[in-house]
Design a protein around this motif. Structure first.
Motif, PDB file in Angstrom:
ATOM      1  N   VAL A  84     -40.822  -1.214 -68.382  1.00 14.41           N
ATOM      2  CA  VAL A  84     -40.326  -2.377 -69.537  1.00 14.41           C
ATOM      3  C   VAL A  84     -40.292  -2.061 -70.987  1.00 14.41           C
ATOM      4  CG1 VAL A  84     -40.127  -4.916 -70.046  1.00 14.41           C
ATOM      5  CG2 VAL A  84     -41.044  -4.389 -68.011  1.00 14.41           C
ATOM      6  N   THR A  85     -38.748  -1.945 -71.293  1.00 12.45           N
ATOM      7  CA  THR A  85     -38.718  -1.633 -73.277  1.00 12.45           C
ATOM      8  C   THR A  85     -37.633  -2.391 -73.367  1.00 12.45           C
ATOM      9  OG1 THR A  85     -38.844   0.750 -72.503  1.00 12.45           O
ATOM     10  CG2 THR A  85     -38.515   0.512 -74.679  1.00 12.45           C
ATOM     11  N   GLU A 114     -41.986  -2.501 -54.319  1.00 10.47           N
ATOM     12  CA  GLU A 114     -40.261  -3.874 -54.873  1.00 10.47           C
ATOM     13  C   GLU A 114     -39.407  -2.414 -55.532  1.00 10.47           C
ATOM     14  OE1 GLU A 114     -40.543  -7.656 -56.182  1.00 10.47           O
ATOM     15  OE2 GLU A 114     -41.307  -6.266 -57.587  1.00 10.47           O
ATOM     16  N   ALA A 115     -38.017  -2.510 -55.197  1.00 13.71           N
ATOM     17  CA  ALA A 115     -36.984  -2.302 -55.407  1.00 13.71           C
ATOM     18  C   ALA A 115     -36.996  -0.796 -55.965  1.00 13.71           C
ATOM     19  CB  ALA A 115     -36.849  -3.502 -56.994  1.00 13.71           C
ATOM     20  N   LYS A 175     -47.526   0.871 -61.140  1.00  8.84           N
ATOM     21  CA  LYS A 175     -47.280   2.160 -60.964  1.00  8.84           C
ATOM     22  C   LYS A 175     -47.169   3.184 -62.840  1.00  8.84           C
ATOM     23  CE  LYS A 175     -47.131   3.547 -57.029  1.00  8.84           C
ATOM     24  NZ  LYS A 175     -48.545   3.976 -56.272  1.00  8.84           N
ATOM     25  N   GLY A 176     -47.347   2.121 -63.703  1.00  8.96           N
ATOM     26  CA  GLY A 176     -47.202   2.323 -64.851  1.00  8.96           C
ATOM     27  C   GLY A 176     -47.950   3.186 -65.704  1.00  8.96           C
ATOM     28  N   HIS A 177     -49.091   3.397 -65.718  1.00  7.85           N
ATOM     29  CA  HIS A 177     -49.889   4.016 -65.443  1.00  7.85           C
ATOM     30  C   HIS A 177     -49.505   5.645 -65.108  1.00  7.85           C
ATOM     31  CE1 HIS A 177     -51.463   3.526 -61.858  1.00  7.85           C
ATOM     32  NE2 HIS A 177     -51.993   4.859 -61.090  1.00  7.85           N
ATOM     33  N   GLN A 178     -48.887   5.690 -63.925  1.00  2.00           N
ATOM     34  CA  GLN A 178     -48.692   6.640 -63.915  1.00  2.00           C
ATOM     35  C   GLN A 178     -46.599   7.723 -63.588  1.00  2.00           C
ATOM     36  OE1 GLN A 178     -48.424   6.259 -59.616  1.00  2.00           O
ATOM     37  NE2 GLN A 178     -50.954   7.056 -58.838  1.00  2.00           N
ATOM     38  N   VAL A 225     -44.375  -2.162 -62.723  1.00  2.00           N
ATOM     39  CA  VAL A 225     -43.930  -1.396 -63.588  1.00  2.00           C
ATOM     40  C   VAL A 225     -45.456  -1.394 -63.802  1.00  2.00           C
ATOM     41  CG1 VAL A 225     -44.395  -2.483 -65.906  1.00  2.00           C
ATOM     42  CG2 VAL A 225     -42.013  -2.661 -64.919  1.00  2.00           C
ATOM     43  N   VAL A 226     -46.672  -2.842 -63.616  1.00  2.00           N
ATOM     44  CA  VAL A 226     -47.837  -3.028 -63.325  1.00  2.00           C
ATOM     45  C   VAL A 226     -48.758  -2.112 -63.292  1.00  2.00           C
ATOM     46  CG1 VAL A 226     -49.397  -4.457 -62.492  1.00  2.00           C
ATOM     47  CG2 VAL A 226     -47.335  -5.391 -63.872  1.00  2.00           C
TER      48      VAL A 226
END
Length: 689
Positions: free
Chosen positions: A244-245, A316-317, A236-239, A233-234
């Protein structure tokens, strides 16, 4: 026959993932669909008030109704191919429930048979057609053999105490072996290092775990607690990889090269080279370094099946997210050994910033893609060296140009995606050997004649290329039929081969397909207590011709199936790919390269009776428990003795017996995993970092 409703542990059912809780008991490996249906009629009446959401799929037939075609499948082809091979196995000792069925008209119909692995191996050895991965692999490990009688031991299940906890993967989390590695230059620490002794403990559940959200909603969101990781999320969130919602992880459908969505990117590739023809010419593809597998997830809309893989690494994951979303994915790395796939099986290979250094060491890793790519197939490379001009990218692009030219790959097109600000280079593998023969410098060299491109299990990477098949009778010389025709039509190259059961392979292929359509439509989809609306990720533990997966597809069951060809079974995996399905090689005495709780249903046709002779069967069941989700199903067809042993272990695991049935020494068992976990703990020394 016993119709017993076993006691069930009380558990909380989540609204988004609750399954039908009906519980039935009966079982047989060799049962006709209408026999099962007739046997279960009373139970079905008792369960008539079950949830309306218990979705029943497929063609439904009334009790005792068998069409002329069904009789032909069961009697003409199934009997001719398999009946003679079962004359001995049907004499197996063990409890049989035949007495109460002797006067049942439904049981007078022809039984549907499976074939034990032992018979397959013996037949293949005699006709000389079918090799096995175990026989050819140079690094095959000696199998573990259980020295304890299953019937006489007490089951004392314990939770695994490991560094990775609820995400323990035995062959990837062996820290004892990883610490001893002399080098990790070639990603050796991401490869398989199985413990000396297979683990028999159970993996814990994440705190707050609940039944997964169902497909297709799951493609867009999963429960956060089921895979509680935020690093991507940290990072690759911008891509638009993942966000997280609230109590969910949501997936906008983006990726490093397609931050504006996978669907646009998929259309971009199609427009760049229309010959790719998603869902027609290009049906089975490989996505290297797949991330959260949104590319493969959205290719379902094009009727394309994607084998997505990525290592268990700093991202991760990522593969865990993919599987939780209901998208096919597996853990793997381009390292020092071959990928667990046959040669020349993927119609297309895709890499979008997949972090693989294709250009180094003479293109050794790219040569592995060349091995698995079908002649005439395409490699889509979407990465910064294709479109950026900084010194490092320019150097890589130059090296890739030299390597691909020496490999005789044609650079068909370089296309720009203006919306995403990226570009892709699309290469094509040759369909003949003319370019290979005309090379001035024979680098990379051609592989020796003794190097089988289909041998993949624990085989070191080879820096060479295999000749392209040109004989019209050889696999790879002709492109497969367009999808979906290739699903049902026997491949041209098996016409002259003997099959695994001793008859013509093309005849067996057709009979196997009809057999599984008959079994699934009459039995599996109706009255077995399986809530198919909750089933998405399916694994066939011994796939043979892939008929089980093909039948599910033909009957429009909305699942995908990972077909596994055990390494000591006849190597039929190329046939499975040829028909537009996919799968992997695996040794079931070892752990699978997947996260815990990956699959909704495991199908085991005549495999446990073989495994208990060569593996620690308790470890196999612990592995089944690891990869199966709570409320997931295990469907077994095997001999009565084996069925009884597995049923006993399932009860000790507090699993619900949905259905058990036996006749003439052969049995059938359908069981459902529960949320139960033991309280005792066992430390796994190899898994402590």
């Amino acid at each position: 026959m016993r119709n017993v409703k076993p006691s069930t542990d009380e558990k909380e059912k989540e609204s988004d993932g609750s399954l039908n809780s009906e519980s039935k008991e009966t079982s047989n490996d060799q049962i006709h669909d209408d026999e099962l249906k007739g046997s279960m009629e009373t139970l079905d009446e008792k369960e008539s008030d079950k949830s309306a959401n218990d979705n029943k799929l497929g063609t439904e037939k009334s009790k005792g109704e068998v069409t002329q075609q069904d009789e032909m499948v069961g009697e003409t082809e199934e009997e001719k191919i398999k009946k003679n091979l079962h004359s001995e196995t049907t004499q197996s000792t063990g409890g049989s429930n035949t007495e109460s069925h002797e006067n049942n008209p439904a049981l007078k119909e022809v039984s549907i048979t499976g074939t034990p692995s032992e018979t397959l191996i013996e037949t293949s050895t005699e006709n000389g057609t079918w090799s096995t991965q175990a026989a050819e692999s140079q690094h095959e490990k000696e199998s573990q053999k259980s020295s304890v009688s299953i019937d006489s031991r007490t089951y004392d299940w314990k939770l695994c105490n490991t560094t990775t906890g609820s995400e323990y993967i035995p062959c990837l989390d062996n820290w004892q072996a990883i610490r001893k590695l002399q080098s990790i230059r070639h990603y050796e620490h991401r490869e398989r290092h199985c413990p000396d002794e297979a683990t028999t403990c159970l993996v814990s559940l994440p705190e707050g775990y609940r039944s997964p959200i169902r497909w297709p909603k799951s493609r867009e969101m999963i429960w956060y607690n089921n895979a509680p990781h935020t690093k991507l999320v940290v990072d690759k969130g911008h891509q638009n990889w993942v966000k997280v919602t609230g109590k969910y992880l949501t997936f906008p459908g983006g990726g490093t090269q397609f931050k504006h969505g996978a669907l646009h990117y998929i259309e971009f590739i199609q427009k760049s080279l229309p010959k790719i023809a998603w869902g027609k010419r290009s049906r089975v593809i490989l996505d290297v370094g797949c991330g959260v597998a949104s590319f493969g997830g959205y290719l379902f809309e094009k009727d394309v099946l994607t084998m997505s893989f990525a290592p268990k690494d700093v991202h991760e994951a990522q593969v865990q997210f993919a599987l939780e979303r209901g998208i096919p994915a597996t853990l793997g790395v381009m390292g020092t050994v071959r990928l667990p796939y046959p040669g020349s099986v993927f119609d297309l290979v895709h890499c979008a910033r997949c972090r693989v250094p294709w250009h180094i060491e003479g293109g050794k890793l790219l040569l592995e893609l060349n091995r698995v790519l079908r002649p005439g197939g395409h490699f889509v490379w979407s990465a910064t060296p294709v479109y950026q001009k900084d010194p490092e990218d320019v150097e890589i692009w130059k090296a890739m140009g030299e390597i691909t030219k020496s490999m005789c790959w044609d650079l068909v097109v370089i296309a720009k995606d203006k919306l995403n600000g990226v570009a892709a280079a699309i290469y094509r593998k040759p369909t003949d050997n003319e370019c290979y023969n005309n090379r001035i410098k024979h680098e990379p060299p051609m592989c020796s004649e003794s190097d089988d491109p289909n041998t993949a299990w624990n085989v070191s990477l080879q820096a060479c290329m295999h000749k392209v098949p040109v004989d019209a009778s050889e696999r790879g010389s002709i492109w497969p039929e367009q999808w979906p025709l290739r699903l049902e039509k026997p491949p041209y190259w098996i016409d002259s081969q003997a099959g695994v059961y001793g008859r013509a392979a093309s005849v067996e292929f057709t009979a196997d397909y009809k057999h599984w359509k008959n079994v699934i439509s009459h039995s599996y989809l109706n009255g077995m207590g399986i809530n198919w609306s909750s089933v998405r990720n399916v694994m066939d533990m011994k796939a043979v011709y892939g008929g089980f997966a093909a039948a599910l597809r033909a009957l429009k069951v909305n699942v995908w199936v990972m077909n596994v060809v055990p390494i000591d079974s006849p190597d039929t995996l190329p046939i499975i790919y040829e028909r537009g399905l996919f799968g992997i090689y695996h040794d079931w005495c070892e752990s699978l390269n997947t996260y815990p709780r990956s699959y909704d249903l495991l199908h085991a046709d005549s495999i446990f009776s073989t495994l208990k002779e060569k593996c620690n069967i308790l470890a196999v069941i612990a592995e089944v428990d690891r990869i199966l989700r709570p409320e997931g199903y295990l469907v077994i067809r095997d001999n009565v003795e084996t069925i009884g042993e597995i049923e006993s272990m399932a009860k000790s695991l507090h699993w619900d017996i949905q259905l058990t049935y036996s006749k003439n020494g052969e049995g059938f068992l359908c069981i459902q995993k529960t949320f139960w976990r033991p309280t005792k703990v066992e430390t796994v020394a190899s898994a402590i970092a």
